[in-house]
Design an enzyme around this catalytic site. Structure first.
Site, PDB file in Angstrom:
ATOM      1  N   TRP A 166     -34.470 -37.737  49.578  1.00 24.05           N
ATOM      2  CA  TRP A 166     -34.710 -38.946  48.787  1.00 24.05           C
ATOM      3  C   TRP A 166     -36.191 -39.113  48.470  1.00 24.05           C
ATOM      4  O   TRP A 166     -36.570 -39.448  47.349  1.00 24.05           O
ATOM      5  CB  TRP A 166     -34.187 -40.175  49.526  1.00 24.05           C
ATOM      6  CG  TRP A 166     -34.390 -41.462  48.778  1.00 24.05           C
ATOM      7  CD1 TRP A 166     -33.556 -42.024  47.857  1.00 24.05           C
ATOM      8  CD2 TRP A 166     -35.514 -42.350  48.886  1.00 24.05           C
ATOM      9  NE1 TRP A 166     -34.077 -43.209  47.384  1.00 24.05           N
ATOM     10  CE2 TRP A 166     -35.280 -43.428  47.992  1.00 24.05           C
ATOM     11  CE3 TRP A 166     -36.692 -42.342  49.638  1.00 24.05           C
ATOM     12  CZ2 TRP A 166     -36.175 -44.476  47.841  1.00 24.05           C
ATOM     13  CZ3 TRP A 166     -37.592 -43.389  49.480  1.00 24.05           C
ATOM     14  CH2 TRP A 166     -37.323 -44.441  48.600  1.00 24.05           C
ATOM     15  N   PRO A 182     -30.789 -39.590  42.064  1.00 25.48           N
ATOM     16  CA  PRO A 182     -30.928 -39.825  43.503  1.00 25.48           C
ATOM     17  C   PRO A 182     -29.695 -40.503  44.094  1.00 25.48           C
ATOM     18  O   PRO A 182     -29.712 -41.688  44.436  1.00 25.48           O
ATOM     19  CB  PRO A 182     -32.163 -40.726  43.582  1.00 25.48           C
ATOM     20  CG  PRO A 182     -32.102 -41.519  42.311  1.00 25.48           C
ATOM     21  CD  PRO A 182     -31.522 -40.596  41.272  1.00 25.48           C
ATOM     22  N   ASP A 237     -28.441 -40.493  46.921  1.00 23.00           N
ATOM     23  CA  ASP A 237     -28.582 -41.044  48.267  1.00 23.00           C
ATOM     24  C   ASP A 237     -29.265 -42.409  48.277  1.00 23.00           C
ATOM     25  O   ASP A 237     -29.381 -43.031  49.336  1.00 23.00           O
ATOM     26  CB  ASP A 237     -29.367 -40.073  49.156  1.00 23.00           C
ATOM     27  CG  ASP A 237     -28.576 -38.813  49.452  1.00 23.00           C
ATOM     28  OD1 ASP A 237     -27.339 -38.910  49.569  1.00 23.00           O
ATOM     29  OD2 ASP A 237     -29.184 -37.730  49.552  1.00 23.00           O
ATOM     30  N   ASP A 238     -29.723 -42.862  47.115  1.00 21.94           N
ATOM     31  CA  ASP A 238     -30.325 -44.187  47.031  1.00 21.94           C
ATOM     32  C   ASP A 238     -29.217 -45.236  47.032  1.00 21.94           C
ATOM     33  O   ASP A 238     -28.337 -45.240  46.172  1.00 21.94           O
ATOM     34  CB  ASP A 238     -31.152 -44.294  45.745  1.00 21.94           C
ATOM     35  CG  ASP A 238     -31.938 -45.593  45.688  1.00 21.94           C
ATOM     36  OD1 ASP A 238     -33.104 -45.591  46.092  1.00 21.94           O
ATOM     37  OD2 ASP A 238     -31.364 -46.616  45.256  1.00 21.94           O
ATOM     38  N   LEU A 239     -29.281 -46.167  47.985  1.00 23.75           N
ATOM     39  CA  LEU A 239     -28.218 -47.158  48.161  1.00 23.75           C
ATOM     40  C   LEU A 239     -28.035 -48.023  46.916  1.00 23.75           C
ATOM     41  O   LEU A 239     -26.896 -48.321  46.518  1.00 23.75           O
ATOM     42  CB  LEU A 239     -28.513 -48.034  49.379  1.00 23.75           C
ATOM     43  CG  LEU A 239     -27.485 -49.131  49.692  1.00 23.75           C
ATOM     44  CD1 LEU A 239     -26.111 -48.524  49.962  1.00 23.75           C
ATOM     45  CD2 LEU A 239     -27.947 -49.966  50.880  1.00 23.75           C
TER      46      LEU A 239
END
Length: 207
Positions: free
Chosen positions: A135, A152, A154-156
């Site tokens: 990230w 991205p 994995d970015d919440l």
């Protein structure tokens, strides 16, 4: 890198993304590091798991420890733990900052060296640095190296906004099946996934 007409025309082929863009002000991107990958990596580590306000204050105090406010690698490695702790850094973050400094002394991380690499090559090149994950490198690719096609996942916030916007495709999904669908949705945005992601961050969904 501001959104281009070409990118917006392409993204608008996705009706949901077209609506999202129409509801959202154009993201204004400012690169505070002018391509300085080393400094950006240091800042990203300081910022981990704390508020923006706290991170800005700690990073400013950290930079004030050095001549011209610039933490050259050799100078950083000469600082004692107590000196670095005085800036508000944790023991773990000190180790991570030292890892960045050590890496930069043994490996090239300037734009000229990185610009010839693919996105994934840069990810793999920088991952050996302690405290730097995928990230972190993806944020570097987007905001410092101006790479146009970064997603991205994995970015919440990115995941949450996509789940809301594309609720019909994502309803009830979790784990790997969810990731698979999100990747499939984002594939339609290529080669402008960075612009799409920036709109997702700025979009304010009505829930």
């Amino acid at each position: 890198m501001q959104p281009t007409d070409t990118a917006l025309v392409h993204l608008a082929k996705d009706p949901i993304m077209a609506r999202l863009i129409s509801e959202t002000a154009s993201p204004k991107i400012f690169n505070d590091y002018a391509g300085d990958v080393y400094l950006a990596l240091l800042e990203s580590i300081v910022s981990q798991q704390i508020s923006v306000k706290a991170a800005d204050a700690i990073f400013a105090r950290f930079r004030n420890l050095f001549p011209d406010n610039y933490p050259e690698a050799n100078a950083l490695l000469l600082k004692t733990t107590d000196e670095l702790r005085s800036a508000g850094l944790s023991f773990q973050k000190i180790k991570y900052l030292q890892s960045v400094a050590e890496f930069s002394l043994n490996n090239l991380i300037d734009r000229a060296h990185l610009d010839v690499m693919t996105d994934e090559e840069i990810v793999q090149y920088l991952l050996p640095i302690k405290g730097v994950g995928r990230w972190t490198v993806e944020m570097l690719l987007m905001f410092v190296l101006d790479r146009p096609d970064i997603f991205p996942i994995d970015d919440l916030v990115i995941r949450q906004r996509m789940i809301l916007a594309y609720s019909e495709q994502t309803s009830g999904l979790t784990g790997k099946p969810l990731y698979k669908v999100l990747h499939e949705i984002a594939a339609a945005w290529r080669p402008h996934r960075t612009t799409a992601s920036r709109y997702l961050w700025r979009w304010k969904p009505i829930v």
